[in-house]
Design a protein around this motif. Structure first.
Motif, PDB file in Angstrom:
ATOM      1  N   LEU A   1     -16.969  59.005   5.472  1.00 11.79           N
ATOM      2  CA  LEU A   1     -15.828  58.263   5.819  1.00 11.79           C
ATOM      3  C   LEU A   1     -15.854  58.248   7.450  1.00 11.79           C
ATOM      4  O   LEU A   1     -15.331  57.291   8.074  1.00 11.79           O
ATOM      5  CB  LEU A   1     -14.497  58.985   5.348  1.00 11.79           C
ATOM      6  N   PHE A   2     -16.410  59.248   7.822  1.00  6.38           N
ATOM      7  CA  PHE A   2     -16.495  59.414   9.493  1.00  6.38           C
ATOM      8  C   PHE A   2     -17.441  58.283   9.907  1.00  6.38           C
ATOM      9  O   PHE A   2     -17.321  57.633  10.887  1.00  6.38           O
ATOM     10  CB  PHE A   2     -16.842  60.959   9.842  1.00  6.38           C
ATOM     11  N   ALA A   3     -18.765  58.198   9.083  1.00 10.26           N
ATOM     12  CA  ALA A   3     -19.624  57.213   9.670  1.00 10.26           C
ATOM     13  C   ALA A   3     -19.131  55.911   9.525  1.00 10.26           C
ATOM     14  O   ALA A   3     -19.590  54.903  10.294  1.00 10.26           O
ATOM     15  CB  ALA A   3     -20.934  57.442   8.888  1.00 10.26           C
ATOM     16  N   ALA A   4     -18.227  55.665   8.661  1.00 16.31           N
ATOM     17  CA  ALA A   4     -17.437  54.412   8.542  1.00 16.31           C
ATOM     18  C   ALA A   4     -16.247  54.414   9.657  1.00 16.31           C
ATOM     19  O   ALA A   4     -15.541  53.491   9.695  1.00 16.31           O
ATOM     20  CB  ALA A   4     -16.765  54.076   7.192  1.00 16.31           C
ATOM     21  N   ARG A   5     -15.972  55.273  10.280  1.00 14.88           N
ATOM     22  CA  ARG A   5     -15.176  55.408  11.453  1.00 14.88           C
ATOM     23  C   ARG A   5     -13.555  55.243  10.654  1.00 14.88           C
ATOM     24  O   ARG A   5     -12.577  54.592  11.218  1.00 14.88           O
ATOM     25  CB  ARG A   5     -15.238  54.335  12.582  1.00 14.88           C
ATOM     26  N   ASP A   6     -13.211  55.918   9.684  1.00 11.00           N
ATOM     27  CA  ASP A   6     -12.088  55.869   9.152  1.00 11.00           C
ATOM     28  C   ASP A   6     -11.241  56.754   9.619  1.00 11.00           C
ATOM     29  O   ASP A   6     -11.310  58.062   9.908  1.00 11.00           O
ATOM     30  CB  ASP A   6     -12.425  56.738   7.410  1.00 11.00           C
ATOM     31  N   PRO A   7      -9.957  56.528  10.316  1.00  8.08           N
ATOM     32  CA  PRO A   7      -9.149  57.019  10.958  1.00  8.08           C
ATOM     33  C   PRO A   7      -8.648  58.157  10.463  1.00  8.08           C
ATOM     34  O   PRO A   7      -8.074  59.101  10.937  1.00  8.08           O
ATOM     35  CB  PRO A   7      -8.100  56.113  11.300  1.00  8.08           C
ATOM     36  N   ARG A   8      -8.654  58.409   9.296  1.00  6.98           N
ATOM     37  CA  ARG A   8      -8.119  59.505   8.469  1.00  6.98           C
ATOM     38  C   ARG A   8      -8.977  60.850   8.618  1.00  6.98           C
ATOM     39  O   ARG A   8      -8.700  62.013   8.493  1.00  6.98           O
ATOM     40  CB  ARG A   8      -8.142  59.406   7.075  1.00  6.98           C
ATOM     41  N   VAL A   9     -10.348  60.443   8.857  1.00  7.71           N
ATOM     42  CA  VAL A   9     -11.512  61.630   9.150  1.00  7.71           C
ATOM     43  C   VAL A   9     -11.750  61.703  10.675  1.00  7.71           C
ATOM     44  O   VAL A   9     -12.006  62.581  11.135  1.00  7.71           O
ATOM     45  CB  VAL A   9     -12.529  61.400   8.338  1.00  7.71           C
ATOM     46  N   LEU A  10     -11.555  60.671  11.442  1.00 10.68           N
ATOM     47  CA  LEU A  10     -11.712  60.659  12.736  1.00 10.68           C
ATOM     48  C   LEU A  10     -10.557  61.598  13.602  1.00 10.68           C
ATOM     49  O   LEU A  10     -10.894  62.366  14.507  1.00 10.68           O
ATOM     50  CB  LEU A  10     -11.775  59.230  13.389  1.00 10.68           C
ATOM     51  N   ILE A  11      -9.243  61.504  12.961  1.00 12.17           N
ATOM     52  CA  ILE A  11      -8.325  62.537  13.338  1.00 12.17           C
ATOM     53  C   ILE A  11      -8.256  62.473  14.976  1.00 12.17           C
ATOM     54  O   ILE A  11      -7.905  63.632  15.364  1.00 12.17           O
ATOM     55  CB  ILE A  11      -8.308  63.925  12.641  1.00 12.17           C
ATOM     56  N   GLY A  12      -7.935  61.520  15.387  1.00 15.59           N
ATOM     57  CA  GLY A  12      -7.690  61.258  17.072  1.00 15.59           C
ATOM     58  C   GLY A  12      -8.897  61.001  17.848  1.00 15.59           C
ATOM     59  O   GLY A  12      -8.909  60.877  19.094  1.00 15.59           O
ATOM     60  N   LEU A  13     -10.126  61.428  17.327  1.00 22.28           N
ATOM     61  CA  LEU A  13     -11.320  61.358  17.903  1.00 22.28           C
ATOM     62  C   LEU A  13     -11.907  59.814  18.123  1.00 22.28           C
ATOM     63  O   LEU A  13     -11.888  59.003  16.988  1.00 22.28           O
ATOM     64  CB  LEU A  13     -12.541  62.153  17.515  1.00 22.28           C
ATOM     65  N   ASP A  14     -12.402  59.141  19.333  1.00 17.31           N
ATOM     66  CA  ASP A  14     -12.903  58.121  19.317  1.00 17.31           C
ATOM     67  C   ASP A  14     -14.544  58.297  19.538  1.00 17.31           C
ATOM     68  O   ASP A  14     -14.666  58.257  20.919  1.00 17.31           O
ATOM     69  CB  ASP A  14     -12.355  56.965  20.415  1.00 17.31           C
ATOM     70  N   PRO A  15     -15.369  58.531  18.783  1.00 15.03           N
ATOM     71  CA  PRO A  15     -16.801  58.778  19.045  1.00 15.03           C
ATOM     72  C   PRO A  15     -17.392  57.849  19.920  1.00 15.03           C
ATOM     73  O   PRO A  15     -17.270  56.719  20.007  1.00 15.03           O
ATOM     74  CB  PRO A  15     -17.477  59.032  17.845  1.00 15.03           C
ATOM     75  N   GLU A  16     -18.132  58.415  21.075  1.00 14.62           N
ATOM     76  CA  GLU A  16     -18.792  57.436  21.690  1.00 14.62           C
ATOM     77  C   GLU A  16     -20.232  57.051  21.035  1.00 14.62           C
ATOM     78  O   GLU A  16     -20.696  56.257  21.725  1.00 14.62           O
ATOM     79  CB  GLU A  16     -19.247  58.406  23.232  1.00 14.62           C
ATOM     80  N   TRP A  17     -20.682  57.989  20.477  1.00 10.96           N
ATOM     81  CA  TRP A  17     -22.115  57.769  19.851  1.00 10.96           C
ATOM     82  C   TRP A  17     -22.100  57.257  18.474  1.00 10.96           C
ATOM     83  O   TRP A  17     -20.899  57.345  17.894  1.00 10.96           O
ATOM     84  CB  TRP A  17     -22.922  58.978  19.800  1.00 10.96           C
TER      85      TRP A  17
END
Length: 271
Positions: A33-49
């Motif tokens: 889910l994080f790899a798919a940039r699902d906001p439920r798992v990003l929890i506020g982070l906007d990854p640069e990489w």
């Protein structure tokens, strides 16, 4: 004084580290889910990489000690207790630094059932050392989208630690607050602090969205995270988060007391 060896033994005995309750399946799902940039798992982070699932497995193996083998897809996840100890030392260093300058701090948790006591004891120690423990936006409404739909909560502080409660929650007895990964509570608190013209935190301490949400906004943040919370470790790898302690975040609340004693002693904040 709790020795490093005694704490290491406690981490393993209480399953705060070693073989933990979090399953490999849960962690891999979070990485997907994080790899798919699902906001439920990003929890506020906007990854640069760009982070693929294999990248995340490699990162979590380095930061936590989970298996680096992508073919390992089941069973209990593993946290290396030595990595936990190193991170606890770094956590204590950040506490000591803010205490030495009598800085301002903000504490919040999305795991009040388990971790409220840990953060509350840290808040008490920092306050006793001359730090200002901020409590902005007390009672403010926070609307959070959950898997059950939109839920309305109010932001509350217990012994200086922020958490969210349902508006009709009893003020005494029962559960201390709601479990949430959302960054909205910390955004609400920080916005209220800014709007009031009061001081902003020099250090944010917590977990889940409290750490990622604050770090993304440029505030120094430190906290605890389990193996299925990759966002905090990505934030640390990218420089948005200062320190993340790998630990099972859902064991009995009293099992975290030795961790509290250890970091406060290391930070020279023992009362």
């Amino acid at each position: 004084m709790l020795s490093t060896g005694a704490l290491r033994a406690h981490l393993l005995a209480a399953r705060l580290a070693g073989s933990v309750a979090t399953s490999r399946e849960e962690s891999l799902r979070s990485y997907r889910l994080f790899a798919a940039r699902d906001p439920r798992v990003l929890i506020g982070l906007d990854p640069e990489w760009s982070w693929g699932q294999r990248d995340l497995i490699g990162l979590m193996a380095d930061k936590c000690g989970v298996s680096a083998d992508p073919r390992c897809v089941s069973g209990h996840d593993v946290i290396d207790p030595d990595r936990t100890l190193v991170a606890l030392d770094a956590f204590a260093e950040r506490l000591a630094a803010v205490a030495q300058r009598s800085g301002t701090v903000l504490l919040g948790t999305g795991h009040p059932h388990r971790l409220l006591g840990f953060y509350a004891d840290v808040a008490d120690a920092l306050s006793a050392a001359g730090c200002t423990v901020l409590t902005p936006a007390h009672g403010h409404r926070v609307d959070i989208t959950t898997r059950f739909g939109l839920r309305t909560y109010n932001l509350h502080y217990v012994r200086g630690v922020a958490l969210v409660r349902e508006p009709d929650a009893k003020r005494s007895g029962g559960e201390p607050g709601a479990h949430t990964h959302s960054p909205l509570p910390v955004r609400t608190a920080l916005a209220a602090a800014a709007e009031s013209g009061g001081p902003l935190p020099e250090l944010v301490i917590g977990d889940h969205g409290w750490v990622c949400g604050a770090g993304q906004l440029g505030f120094e943040s430190i906290g605890l995270a389990d193996t299925d919370d990759p966002a905090l470790f990505v934030g640390e790898a990218e420089g948005a988060v200062s320190v993340v302690v790998p630990v099972d975040d859902a064991v009995r609340s009293d099992y975290y007391r030795p961790l509290t004693r250890y970091v406060l002693n290391r930070a020279c904040l023992s009362q």
